[in-house]
Design a protein around this motif. Structure first.
Motif, PDB file in Angstrom:
ATOM      1  N   UNK A 159       0.832  -1.211   0.000  1.00  0.00           N
ATOM      2  CA  UNK A 159       0.000   0.000   0.000  1.00  0.00           C
ATOM      3  C   UNK A 159       0.862   1.254   0.000  1.00  0.00           C
ATOM      4  N   UNK A 160       1.950   1.226   0.770  1.00  0.00           N
ATOM      5  CA  UNK A 160       2.852   2.386   0.828  1.00  0.00           C
ATOM      6  C   UNK A 160       3.516   2.601  -0.536  1.00  0.00           C
ATOM      7  N   UNK A 161       3.955   1.506  -1.168  1.00  0.00           N
ATOM      8  CA  UNK A 161       4.587   1.611  -2.490  1.00  0.00           C
ATOM      9  C   UNK A 161       3.610   2.171  -3.516  1.00  0.00           C
ATOM     10  N   UNK A 162       2.363   1.683  -3.450  1.00  0.00           N
ATOM     11  CA  UNK A 162       1.344   2.165  -4.384  1.00  0.00           C
ATOM     12  C   UNK A 162       1.066   3.645  -4.167  1.00  0.00           C
ATOM     13  N   UNK A 163       1.003   4.052  -2.895  1.00  0.00           N
ATOM     14  CA  UNK A 163       0.768   5.463  -2.583  1.00  0.00           C
ATOM     15  C   UNK A 163       1.901   6.331  -3.104  1.00  0.00           C
ATOM     16  N   UNK A 164       3.141   5.862  -2.943  1.00  0.00           N
ATOM     17  CA  UNK A 164       4.294   6.623  -3.440  1.00  0.00           C
ATOM     18  C   UNK A 164       4.261   6.733  -4.955  1.00  0.00           C
ATOM     19  N   UNK A 224      12.515   0.195  -9.744  1.00  0.00           N
ATOM     20  CA  UNK A 224      12.039   0.790  -8.500  1.00  0.00           C
ATOM     21  C   UNK A 224      10.838   1.680  -8.794  1.00  0.00           C
ATOM     22  N   UNK A 225      10.201   2.137  -7.714  1.00  0.00           N
ATOM     23  CA  UNK A 225       9.026   2.999  -7.851  1.00  0.00           C
ATOM     24  C   UNK A 225       9.365   4.263  -8.619  1.00  0.00           C
TER      25      UNK A 225
END
Length: 214
Positions: free
Chosen positions: A27-32, A102-103
């Motif tokens: 969820x944090x990765x998606x938010x970023x 990476x993101x």
């Protein structure tokens, strides 16, 4: 908070972390990623608005690929030295990684796809990897009609709709136009967009690149 309540709360936190750790990370990765893409879109709209307030460019060049950000004013000055009647040369960089690991890489890759769709420069300068990716479907001018000197290095490609290969890319990897810049040693393949607003200027620059000493 008494010790029993504190222990219970801590156990709940530990239990949540154990069962939902990977969900939380995802969820944090998606938010970023979403935040980064949103910032990229807003930044692009601001840049487009600022660009619209300037006088039309006599030549629009887009560098697209795994290039680092730097000051390209020296290129503008060198080109204008050859074409003093041109009032403005616009050079932009779209950094796109060759591999998405990476993101941040994903955000830059998405930005590159948007830039290709929304912009119509007169000249693209791709790194070799992205030239190979776009040459099949890109609206690029075949360079055989420009009668370039035999000393130039051209990159050929045979499209699925053709019976033979044609030259679409001009290899500027070692051209002195880029001397003093970080990208001087990188692969740089220049192509002309056949429906560009300043196609005649783009053709003139390609012919001039091997006449002048930059």
């Amino acid at each position: 908070m008494d010790k029993h309540t504190s222990d219970t709360f801590r156990k709940r936190i530990e239990n949540f972390s154990y069962h939902y750790k990977y969900h939380t990370i995802a969820a944090i990765c998606l938010l970023l990623l979403v935040s980064s893409l949103g910032y990229t879109l807003i930044e692009g709209q601001i840049a487009k608005s600022n660009e619209a307030n300037k006088a039309p460019a006599d030549l629009d060049i887009m560098l697209f690929g795994n290039y680092q950000e730097e000051d390209f004013s020296s290129i503008e000055q060198r080109v204008q030295k050859s074409f003093p009647n041109w009032e403005r040369i616009h050079i932009r960089l779209v950094y796109v990684p060759n591999q998405v690991n990476a993101t941040e890489d994903m955000a830059n890759f998405q930005q590159g796809q948007i830039a290709i769709k929304e912009n119509k420069p007169d000249i693209y300068i791709f790194d070799l990897d992205y030239f190979k990716r776009f040459v099949e479907d890109g609206p690029f001018l075949s360079l055989e009609q420009l009668a370039l000197p035999s000393s130039v290095t051209l990159l050929f490609h045979q499209k699925e709709s053709d019976t033979k290969e044609h030259p679409y890319g001009l290899d500027l990897s070692d051209h002195p136009l880029f001397s003093g810049l970080a990208i001087a040693s990188a692969s740089k393949i220049a192509v002309i967009r056949e429906d560009g607003d300043n196609r005649s200027h783009a053709e003139a620059l390609f012919k001039e690149l091997y006449k002048e000493t930059y």
